[in-house]
Design an enzyme around this catalytic site. Sequence first.
Site, PDB file in Angstrom:
ATOM      1  CD  GLU A  71      77.218  19.121  26.572  1.00 43.85           C
ATOM      2  OE1 GLU A  71      78.091  19.757  25.970  1.00 43.85           O
ATOM      3  OE2 GLU A  71      76.621  19.564  27.565  1.00 43.85           O
ATOM      4  CB  CYS A  96      83.866  17.486  21.178  1.00 37.58           C
ATOM      5  SG  CYS A  96      83.888  17.063  22.931  1.00 37.58           S
ATOM      6  CB  THR A  99      72.942  14.510  14.971  1.00 39.70           C
ATOM      7  OG1 THR A  99      73.896  14.090  14.006  1.00 39.70           O
ATOM      8  CG2 THR A  99      72.044  13.350  15.326  1.00 39.70           C
ATOM      9  CD  GLU A 149      83.160  18.870  15.273  1.00 39.37           C
ATOM     10  OE1 GLU A 149      82.103  18.438  14.796  1.00 39.37           O
ATOM     11  OE2 GLU A 149      83.447  18.791  16.479  1.00 39.37           O
ATOM     12  CE  LYS A 195      71.743   5.331  18.175  1.00 33.41           C
ATOM     13  NZ  LYS A 195      73.064   4.839  17.777  1.00 33.41           N
TER      14      LYS A 195
END
Length: 480
Positions: free
Chosen positions: A248, A282, A230, A384, A173
């Site tokens: 990750e 990232c 998540t 972040e 996905k």
Amino acid sequence: MEKILNYINGELVPPASGQWLDNYNPAIGKVYSQIPDSDSKDIENAVLAAKNAFPAWSTMPLGERSNILLKIAEGVDREFESLAKAESDDNGKPVKLAKAVDIPRASANMRFFATAILHFESQAHQTDQQAINYTTRSPLGVVGCISPWNLPLYLFTWKIAPALAAGCTVVAKPSELTPMTAYLFSKICKEAGLPAGVLNIVHGLGSKAGQAIIEHPEVVAISFTGGTTTGKTIAATAAPMFKKLSLELGGKNPNIIFSDCDFDEAVSTSVISSFSNQGEICLCGSRILVERSIYDRFVEAFITKVKKLVVGDPADDNTRVGALVSEGHMNKVLSYIELAKEEGGKVMTGGERVIVKGRCEDGYFVAPTVILGLDQQCRTNQEEIFGPVVTIMPFDKEGEVIEFANSTAYGLSATIWTENLKRAHRVAHQLKSGIVWVNCWLLRDLRTPFGGMKQSGVGREGGWEALRFFTEQKNICIKL
Ligand code: NAD
């Protein structure tokens, strides 16, 4: 309006529910296509197709499997222009960047794992004169691959290429914010002759389609790239089911500038590592730590260059900073800039939304922003932001900067600028980061393990690590 379709059992199909989601082009702030709002029914169909495809795919001679994956890489190369445009239309990034980084790296991912599997080894151990042990590695079965919006095709292929090469079949996905390249990729897979069901691409929301992949009992492993929050939700579902997990996650990466650095190189590359892809990588360095003796000089040179970065239409070749991925994300980034001011930060440049004239006047652009005067522990320096926002802070001693660099919950990457070889090694070893770049940034060797420490992730991807992840080991011990 164009409708993106799911790719299930080798066919391009609409969602079972008949429901669709809007897909925005963030540079113009308008809906330009629709994507399936898939649910557990679509995932069920995809898992069934993957399960049926597994016996033939997992036992196909390696040379044949490799050839099919190489044909997919050729298809990516052939569709280079349309993929780069789609990547930019979905994400807001400059087309030029998609052409320089995203699409070539997506093709390289396919090629690397297509050929790596031909050289994959297992081990044998002789136990004195008593026995010989040999270890086999077999593909796991049906696996789930879930990817984020920031480097859409690059990270999508980073996950599925090793899974397919290892002989797994996949339910994947992509992010609902950036589905178009994965859709074009599904057409490339069909043309390349990938057998039906080997790769299934289901579009839709994370909380619905994504969660259904994680929960499905026949999906035995999950490779996920995305946010740390998540990742926690995914781990909470998958861990009690004893699924293999590779996560990750986010980063808050330090960029350390020592006074003995190659100054011009450090400044130029720091501008790129701060604002490339609008700071939505990232691995971007978002906390710049500069040795006090060169702090003022660095700040001045850095800001001068940042002010010259062209924020504009992603289709324009001169644009260096495109749109942020969504209105929601733009508002989040702007709210962090407000927070930084409340925390005592001084905005030296940027700090606001940019209205780009012409077709992009409703787009979600934020000026590259540089903030000074914050302490290490404030939220701006701990959380972040994932946008074009960096802070710069001075330090006095090597030990102090290592402490600063390691002071967040994250540990994804770090950059060190110094011409002192001993210092480079010494500091690199003490940084709690999965990758440390010395005098460079974003250089990639696909053979190296990639992944984060602390809350930046669990497991390693890249090279043999990825092929190991998608295989299970068995040891066979034979008495001599
Ligand atoms: P996200 O976590 O919101 O979404 C990532 C993917 O997970 C999307 O496809 C989303 O639909 C799906 N998802 C969301 N909830 C889910 C659930 N409950 N179950 C299953 N799937 C679910 O992340 P994002 O906003 O798309 O990406 C930005 C984040 O990704 C940043 O934190 C960034 O640092 C991180 N990131 C990490 C790396 C890395 O290699 N460590 C690389 C790129 C991005």
